[in-house]
Design a protein around this motif. Structure first.
Motif: not given
Ligand SMILES: [Zn+2]
Length: 431
Positions: A391-411
């Motif tokens: 929100n403050n620095l404009g960094l990104r988290d890969g987006g709503q459904n982003f995950k790799v391997g066996s991971g899960n998206p950020i809820p």
């Protein structure tokens, strides 16, 4: 659908959406005078400024003008259209201009190589897009600058880091012993009547091609953290076990993310040496003390599919999930960790520091790369540190459904968690 590391990097290249970037590039190609170019850069900076809420006074009045001069000099060399528009533009004597022109020459050569297979009109558009990316990234980097630093220095560092980030061939072109580029750099120093001391030239070359790794070395060297209102990072890199560092030191231009973790361990403020065995680049203790255990160039087995392109930070404590449940050890123990205001502040400081020194662009959760780490780092750390950076620095988290391997998206619940009860930590971004 992102399937591999390279695609991931490509997907994240621009701070603008593809449509925005194309629009800006088209606008850039329609410019016919220096005034129009000034207006264009002003608009671009404003767009970036919105993403960051606002630019501070120092950045707006001192840094952006210096950045604008450097960008014009880059554009003049690297973009034929801009070059024509600036036909009568006499470089203002100043280090920013000289460096802008030198980078411009290198950028121009690297992009010519990259787009040599394209018809000239397409190549021109692609070059304009790249210019937009460089400008946007440089502005964002510059926005985080410390007001005690010289504006020209900030602009130069931001430009070189941005060019390096967005022009893959750049280092190769320069390192390839391209005499013409070397000559140009030399000529431009001369044209601008700067009689740089040898150390200035060295500093320039160091900045231009090693800015990120230099920052990394400085950081691991334990030099005092220059960020306003942040406590220095304690250097433990010579004490942590070296066998955790896998393979050769990494090329820092490919390291773009910070992965957030919780230790799920106890939250006592044990002495720093008790954390040396943790597999992470950084540990943040409950009292906010931040330890660096490994150099940023070290690849650690800390974050599964994110290991190659990221650094890892562990927050000490066993923190709850959204239902208030904490990790329970096989013997039934379950330390009752509560994230402290000091940890939140230290986490934010670390992010700002990495943005500045490593060109950090992404903030990720261990959860996104591992099925067994569902609550890693958990909603509190994600909301107050990760989401804060988005929100403050404009960094990104890969987006709503982003995950790799066996991971899960950020809820979604993590993204808005604690919105109503965010602790008041004061305006620490722009001072
Ligand atoms: Zn983890």
């Amino acid at each position: 659908m992102i399937t591999n590391q390279r695609e991931l990097e490509l997907a994240f290249e621009s701070p603008f959406s593809e449509a925005e970037e194309l629009e800006l590039a088209a606008e850039l190609l329609a410019i016919s005078s220096e005034e129009e170019l000034d207006l264009f850069l002003g608009k671009l900076f404003k767009g970036i400024g919105r993403g960051l809420k606002k630019f501070g006074r120092f950045v707006g009045k001192k840094v952006l003008p210096a950045l604008g001069r450097g960008l014009k000099a880059i554009g003049k060399v690297a973009l034929p259209i801009v070059g024509k528009a600036l036909g009568s533009f006499i470089p203002i004597p100043g280090v920013g201009t000289a460096i802008g022109g030198a980078i411009g020459t290198a950028v121009s050569k690297a992009l010519e190589l990259e787009f040599s297979g394209l018809p000239s009109e397409e190549a021109e558009l692609e070059m304009a897009r790249r210019f937009v990316r460089i400008a946007a990234t440089a502005a964002r980097q510059a926005a985080l600058a410390d007001p005690r630093t010289d504006p020209e220095t900030i602009a130069n560092a931001a430009l070189t880091a941005a060019a390096r980030m967005h022009v893959p061939n750049l280092s190769a072109v320069v390192r390839g012993g391209n005499l013409e580029v070397g000559d140009t750099i030399h000529r431009e120093w001369h044209v601008n009547s700067i009689q740089p001391r040898q150390s200035d030239q060295e500093a320039f070359l160091g900045d231009a091609w090693n800015s990120i790794s230099t920052g990394a070395r400085r950081l691991s060297g334990g030099v005092i953290n220059m960020l306003h209102d942040c406590t220095p990072i304690e250097d433990r890199t010579s004490f942590a076990p070296k066998d955790k560092r896998k393979g050769k030191p990494r090329d820092m231009s490919k390291v773009y993310a910070l992965v957030l973790h919780q230790t799920a361990g106890n939250q006592r403020n044990t002495p720093p040496d008790r954390y040396d065995g943790v597999t992470a680049h950084f540990v943040i203790k409950p009292n906010g003390q931040t330890l660096q255990l490994h150099p940023l160039t070290a690849r650690l087995n800390a974050s599964n599919g994110f290991n190659a392109g990221s650094v890892a930070v562990e927050f000490a404590g066993n923190f709850p999930d959204t239902r208030g449940k904490r990790y329970v050890y096989p013997n039934g123990a379950s330390p009752q960790g509560v994230l402290t205001a000091e940890q939140i502040k230290a986490g934010r400081c670390l992010i700002r520091y990495l943005v500045k020194n490593m060109g950090l662009t992404h903030i990720l959760a261990h959860r996104q790369s591992s099925a067994s780490r569902e609550n890693d780092p958990g909603p509190d750390i994600w909301y107050h540190v990760g989401q804060w950076a988005i929100n403050n620095l404009g960094l990104r988290d890969g987006g709503q459904n982003f995950k790799v391997g066996s991971g899960n998206p950020i809820p979604d619940s993590w993204r808005t968690w604690g919105k109503a009860k965010q602790p008041e930590l004061g305006e620490e971004l722009f001072v």
